[in-house]
Design a protein around this motif. Structure first.
Motif, short mmCIF file in Angstrom:
data_model
loop_
_atom_site.label_atom_id
_atom_site.label_comp_id
_atom_site.label_asym_id
_atom_site.label_seq_id
_atom_site.Cartn_x
_atom_site.Cartn_y
_atom_site.Cartn_z
N UNK A 121 0.83 -1.21 0.00
CA UNK A 121 0.00 0.00 0.00
C UNK A 121 0.87 1.26 0.00
N UNK A 122 1.95 1.26 0.77
CA UNK A 122 2.87 2.40 0.79
C UNK A 122 3.49 2.63 -0.59
N UNK A 123 3.91 1.54 -1.21
CA UNK A 123 4.54 1.63 -2.53
C UNK A 123 3.54 2.13 -3.56
N UNK A 124 2.32 1.60 -3.53
CA UNK A 124 1.31 2.06 -4.49
C UNK A 124 1.02 3.54 -4.29
N UNK A 125 1.02 4.01 -3.05
CA UNK A 125 0.81 5.44 -2.79
C UNK A 125 1.98 6.26 -3.35
N UNK A 126 3.19 5.76 -3.19
CA UNK A 126 4.36 6.46 -3.74
C UNK A 126 4.29 6.50 -5.26
N UNK A 127 3.92 5.38 -5.85
CA UNK A 127 3.82 5.34 -7.31
C UNK A 127 2.71 6.27 -7.80
N UNK A 128 1.61 6.31 -7.10
CA UNK A 128 0.51 7.21 -7.47
C UNK A 128 0.95 8.67 -7.35
N UNK A 129 1.71 8.99 -6.33
CA UNK A 129 2.22 10.36 -6.17
C UNK A 129 3.19 10.69 -7.30
N UNK A 130 3.98 9.73 -7.72
CA UNK A 130 4.94 9.95 -8.80
C UNK A 130 4.26 10.05 -10.17
N UNK A 131 3.33 9.13 -10.44
CA UNK A 131 2.66 9.09 -11.74
C UNK A 131 1.45 10.02 -11.83
N UNK A 132 0.84 10.30 -10.70
CA UNK A 132 -0.45 10.98 -10.66
C UNK A 132 -1.55 9.93 -10.54
N UNK A 133 -2.64 10.31 -9.90
CA UNK A 133 -3.73 9.36 -9.66
C UNK A 133 -4.31 8.80 -10.96
N UNK A 134 -4.46 9.67 -11.95
CA UNK A 134 -5.05 9.22 -13.22
C UNK A 134 -4.18 8.17 -13.91
N UNK A 135 -2.89 8.44 -14.01
CA UNK A 135 -2.00 7.47 -14.66
C UNK A 135 -1.91 6.17 -13.85
N UNK A 136 -1.93 6.29 -12.53
CA UNK A 136 -1.88 5.08 -11.70
C UNK A 136 -3.13 4.24 -11.93
N UNK A 137 -4.27 4.89 -12.01
CA UNK A 137 -5.52 4.17 -12.28
C UNK A 137 -5.48 3.53 -13.67
N UNK A 138 -4.91 4.23 -14.64
CA UNK A 138 -4.78 3.68 -15.99
C UNK A 138 -3.83 2.48 -16.01
#
Length: 154
Positions: A121-138
């Motif tokens: 969960x921490x890593x996914x949050x970091x990745x979402x912060x790096x990519x942006x929520x939209x790109x992470x969802x994509x």
């Protein structure tokens, strides 16, 4: 952070998709194993974890674990033996077939699951912060869709 599997002078657009998927996965895996080790569970190997994470909530037969992990039954048996010796799993009679046995997660094994989930969960949050929520969802949607043609056990 893990060392990259590719020399720095190789441009990212020259890497094949398999490697581009593998590099972040390996970084995630390394962090999960580091957290497990820090919590006193440093005796689990990546190969053992690949079998462990496929055990169903009520237990799984060894043949099913081998198939899901895409390894031989002998290899799965070896890995389960090691997990059993370390008290992460146990073998119990299968209530639906007296001749069969199930591999089931023990209390010690179950204690590792929230540790891995927290780190992921921490890593996914970091990745979402790096990519942006939209790109992470994509990214999640695309990878989920790829399971339709790549994961025979989905």
């Amino acid at each position: 952070m893990s060392r990259s599997a590719v020399p720095e002078d190789v441009p990212a657009d020259e890497l094949n998709i398999g490697l581009l998927l593998y590099i972040p996965y390996r970084a995630l895996e390394e962090r999960v194993f580091a957290a497990l080790a820090e919590a006193g569970y440093g005796d689990v190997t990546p190969a053992q974890a690949r079998v462990f994470q496929r055990i169903g909530p009520n237990g799984s037969r060894l043949t099913d674990l081998a198939a899901a992990a895409q390894i031989t039954k002998q290899t799965a048996g070896f890995l389960v033996d090691r997990l059993e010796r370390a008290r992460y799993v146990e073998r119990i009679p299968d209530p639906t077939d007296a001749r069969a046995r199930l591999v089931r997660v023990t209390e010690r094994g179950a204690a590792t699951i929230p540790i891995g989930a927290r780190v992921i969960a921490e890593i996914e949050a970091e990745w979402a912060a790096h990519l942006g929520q939209r790109r992470m969802a994509q990214l999640r949607a695309a990878l989920t869709r790829l399971r339709e043609i790549t994961d025979p056990y989905r």
